[in-house]
Design a protein around this motif. Sequence first.
Motif, PDB file in Angstrom:
ATOM      1  N   ARG A 157     -40.521  14.148 -18.089  1.00 31.27           N
ATOM      2  CA  ARG A 157     -41.273  12.897 -18.472  1.00 31.27           C
ATOM      3  C   ARG A 157     -42.745  13.036 -17.714  1.00 31.27           C
ATOM      4  O   ARG A 157     -43.465  12.047 -17.288  1.00 31.27           O
ATOM      5  CB  ARG A 157     -40.660  11.668 -18.050  1.00 31.27           C
ATOM      6  CG  ARG A 157     -39.587  11.279 -18.785  1.00 31.27           C
ATOM      7  CD  ARG A 157     -38.926  10.104 -18.400  1.00 31.27           C
ATOM      8  NE  ARG A 157     -37.366   9.686 -18.964  1.00 31.27           N
ATOM      9  CZ  ARG A 157     -36.753   8.782 -18.885  1.00 31.27           C
ATOM     10  NH1 ARG A 157     -37.299   7.822 -17.778  1.00 31.27           N
ATOM     11  NH2 ARG A 157     -35.506   8.755 -19.180  1.00 31.27           N
ATOM     12  N   ILE A 158     -43.284  13.944 -18.138  1.00 32.11           N
ATOM     13  CA  ILE A 158     -44.808  14.170 -17.995  1.00 32.11           C
ATOM     14  C   ILE A 158     -45.562  14.175 -19.201  1.00 32.11           C
ATOM     15  O   ILE A 158     -45.211  14.405 -20.138  1.00 32.11           O
ATOM     16  CB  ILE A 158     -45.319  15.443 -17.251  1.00 32.11           C
ATOM     17  CG1 ILE A 158     -44.770  16.724 -18.009  1.00 32.11           C
ATOM     18  CG2 ILE A 158     -44.225  15.879 -15.829  1.00 32.11           C
ATOM     19  CD1 ILE A 158     -45.595  18.210 -17.407  1.00 32.11           C
ATOM     20  N   PRO A 159     -46.839  13.989 -19.139  1.00 29.74           N
ATOM     21  CA  PRO A 159     -47.776  13.851 -20.106  1.00 29.74           C
ATOM     22  C   PRO A 159     -47.690  14.889 -21.311  1.00 29.74           C
ATOM     23  O   PRO A 159     -47.743  16.279 -20.656  1.00 29.74           O
ATOM     24  CB  PRO A 159     -49.286  13.647 -19.668  1.00 29.74           C
ATOM     25  CG  PRO A 159     -48.913  13.071 -18.295  1.00 29.74           C
ATOM     26  CD  PRO A 159     -47.759  13.691 -17.793  1.00 29.74           C
ATOM     27  N   GLU A 192     -58.137  14.991 -14.984  1.00 35.70           N
ATOM     28  CA  GLU A 192     -57.086  14.938 -14.153  1.00 35.70           C
ATOM     29  C   GLU A 192     -56.028  15.878 -14.789  1.00 35.70           C
ATOM     30  O   GLU A 192     -55.519  16.685 -14.063  1.00 35.70           O
ATOM     31  CB  GLU A 192     -56.256  13.557 -14.066  1.00 35.70           C
ATOM     32  CG  GLU A 192     -55.016  13.159 -13.389  1.00 35.70           C
ATOM     33  CD  GLU A 192     -54.263  12.257 -13.331  1.00 35.70           C
ATOM     34  OE1 GLU A 192     -53.166  11.935 -12.900  1.00 35.70           O
ATOM     35  OE2 GLU A 192     -54.999  11.005 -14.201  1.00 35.70           O
ATOM     36  N   GLU A 193     -55.650  15.822 -16.086  1.00 37.50           N
ATOM     37  CA  GLU A 193     -54.799  16.907 -16.753  1.00 37.50           C
ATOM     38  C   GLU A 193     -55.213  18.188 -16.407  1.00 37.50           C
ATOM     39  O   GLU A 193     -54.261  19.054 -16.469  1.00 37.50           O
ATOM     40  CB  GLU A 193     -54.610  16.363 -18.183  1.00 37.50           C
ATOM     41  CG  GLU A 193     -53.896  15.043 -18.560  1.00 37.50           C
ATOM     42  CD  GLU A 193     -54.121  14.705 -19.847  1.00 37.50           C
ATOM     43  OE1 GLU A 193     -53.229  13.911 -20.267  1.00 37.50           O
ATOM     44  OE2 GLU A 193     -55.061  14.798 -20.547  1.00 37.50           O
ATOM     45  N   ILE A 194     -56.489  18.474 -16.553  1.00 42.13           N
ATOM     46  CA  ILE A 194     -56.853  19.830 -16.307  1.00 42.13           C
ATOM     47  C   ILE A 194     -56.647  20.361 -14.737  1.00 42.13           C
ATOM     48  O   ILE A 194     -56.216  21.378 -14.691  1.00 42.13           O
ATOM     49  CB  ILE A 194     -58.439  19.985 -16.665  1.00 42.13           C
ATOM     50  CG1 ILE A 194     -58.397  19.834 -18.106  1.00 42.13           C
ATOM     51  CG2 ILE A 194     -58.796  21.429 -16.469  1.00 42.13           C
ATOM     52  CD1 ILE A 194     -60.061  19.677 -18.705  1.00 42.13           C
ATOM     53  N   ALA A 195     -57.143  19.289 -13.898  1.00 39.16           N
ATOM     54  CA  ALA A 195     -56.855  19.639 -12.601  1.00 39.16           C
ATOM     55  C   ALA A 195     -55.416  19.904 -12.145  1.00 39.16           C
ATOM     56  O   ALA A 195     -55.165  21.046 -11.364  1.00 39.16           O
ATOM     57  CB  ALA A 195     -57.477  18.609 -11.930  1.00 39.16           C
ATOM     58  N   LEU A 196     -54.572  19.022 -12.731  1.00 40.80           N
ATOM     59  CA  LEU A 196     -53.088  19.207 -12.502  1.00 40.80           C
ATOM     60  C   LEU A 196     -52.758  20.354 -13.002  1.00 40.80           C
ATOM     61  O   LEU A 196     -51.778  21.190 -12.267  1.00 40.80           O
ATOM     62  CB  LEU A 196     -52.414  18.128 -12.961  1.00 40.80           C
ATOM     63  CG  LEU A 196     -52.336  16.981 -12.063  1.00 40.80           C
ATOM     64  CD1 LEU A 196     -51.649  15.671 -12.846  1.00 40.80           C
ATOM     65  CD2 LEU A 196     -51.544  16.951 -10.945  1.00 40.80           C
ATOM     66  N   ALA A 207     -48.959  11.972  -9.686  1.00 43.06           N
ATOM     67  CA  ALA A 207     -48.401  12.805 -10.564  1.00 43.06           C
ATOM     68  C   ALA A 207     -46.672  13.170 -10.198  1.00 43.06           C
ATOM     69  O   ALA A 207     -45.965  13.807 -10.793  1.00 43.06           O
ATOM     70  CB  ALA A 207     -49.201  13.820 -10.994  1.00 43.06           C
ATOM     71  N   GLY A 208     -46.711  13.322  -8.570  1.00 41.57           N
ATOM     72  CA  GLY A 208     -45.477  13.799  -8.158  1.00 41.57           C
ATOM     73  C   GLY A 208     -45.042  15.256  -8.100  1.00 41.57           C
ATOM     74  O   GLY A 208     -46.360  15.973  -8.542  1.00 41.57           O
ATOM     75  N   ALA A 209     -44.180  15.635  -8.039  1.00 43.10           N
ATOM     76  CA  ALA A 209     -43.412  17.046  -8.127  1.00 43.10           C
ATOM     77  C   ALA A 209     -43.314  17.706  -9.617  1.00 43.10           C
ATOM     78  O   ALA A 209     -42.853  18.775  -9.748  1.00 43.10           O
ATOM     79  CB  ALA A 209     -42.272  17.294  -7.269  1.00 43.10           C
TER      80      ALA A 209
END
Length: 336
Positions: free
Chosen positions: A119-121, A152-156, A309-311
């Motif tokens: 369940r991640i974006p 945020e999505e790019i950095a993650l 965002a967690g693990a």
Amino acid sequence: MSHTNTLQQFFTKNTAGILLCLAIAIPAWFLGKAVPVVGGPVFSILIGMIVTLFLKKKDPFKSGITFVSKKVLQCAVVLLGFGLNLTVILQTGKQSLPIIVGTICTALLLAAILRRVFRIPDKTATLIGVGSSICGGSAIAAAAPIIEADEEEIALSMSTIFFFNILAVFIFPVLGHLWHMSNFQFGLWSGTAINDTSSVVAAAFSYSKAAGQMATIVKLTRALMIVPVCLGLIGLKWYRSKQQGRNKGMLKKIIPWFIIWFIVASILSSIGLVPKVVLPYLNDLSHLFMAMALVGIGSKVSWKQFRAAGAAPLLVGLIAWFCVAGSSLILQMLFY
């Protein structure tokens, strides 16, 4: 409004942010050269995140940082194209194409499945899949504007990919010696299963010079896959827009100019119109621009967002990395 006034407005709005990113990117870039196992991109994101914690008045820098994290990032991708000589790569690296295509399909399919499991974006999963399958940060940088991913999505996704790159540098040579892999086998494996170029070079050349040379050619061939994968993402975006009845005028909007120029740069380099003496400087400029963009991206992401965002992104990255490495070995046994 005159061009002079437009330029004055641009510099007034953006100079502070651009200079801040440049001031941080230069030491991050040199740190990456000094510690290639970590690499400039990781240092850039981390230092950008740390600096923003101590920056009291952020408003004067916002516009310039946004410009750098979007437009300068795209320029970095274009400059990467000059380092890809299509003729040489296709002549020497075509034997690795079945494995490259197989690992790319594996990573992208897994990302789509794991997105639902953890369940991640959707965009984060796509970027992790693209980064795992092609060439880490460069592929993420190319794909992010197409799918309209945020900072945020790019950095993650980049942080996830770079974490496993660092592990790969230490783990791959040990496993290669343990399994008595030949230089050809290890070069092919590391070139198709490790993401970032610096990590591929570090791992493969620590195994042997011959393995390093083989891995570098395979890695460059793999980098060419940025183009078909990005075109695939563009096609998917067009199809979804059409399904939603929003396709009027969309094709022009969703085809990013920088991918076109990336292809043009590769062609110009391949047919010899770019002097060889200039190519190392263009490569360095690309890495500097990438470092600047990642500083900008890092400065707009908070530690709180990373914790939230967690693990899950790490688990997706781990599974994708493991399956790409495994599928590379299996395909190698089938084809060679």
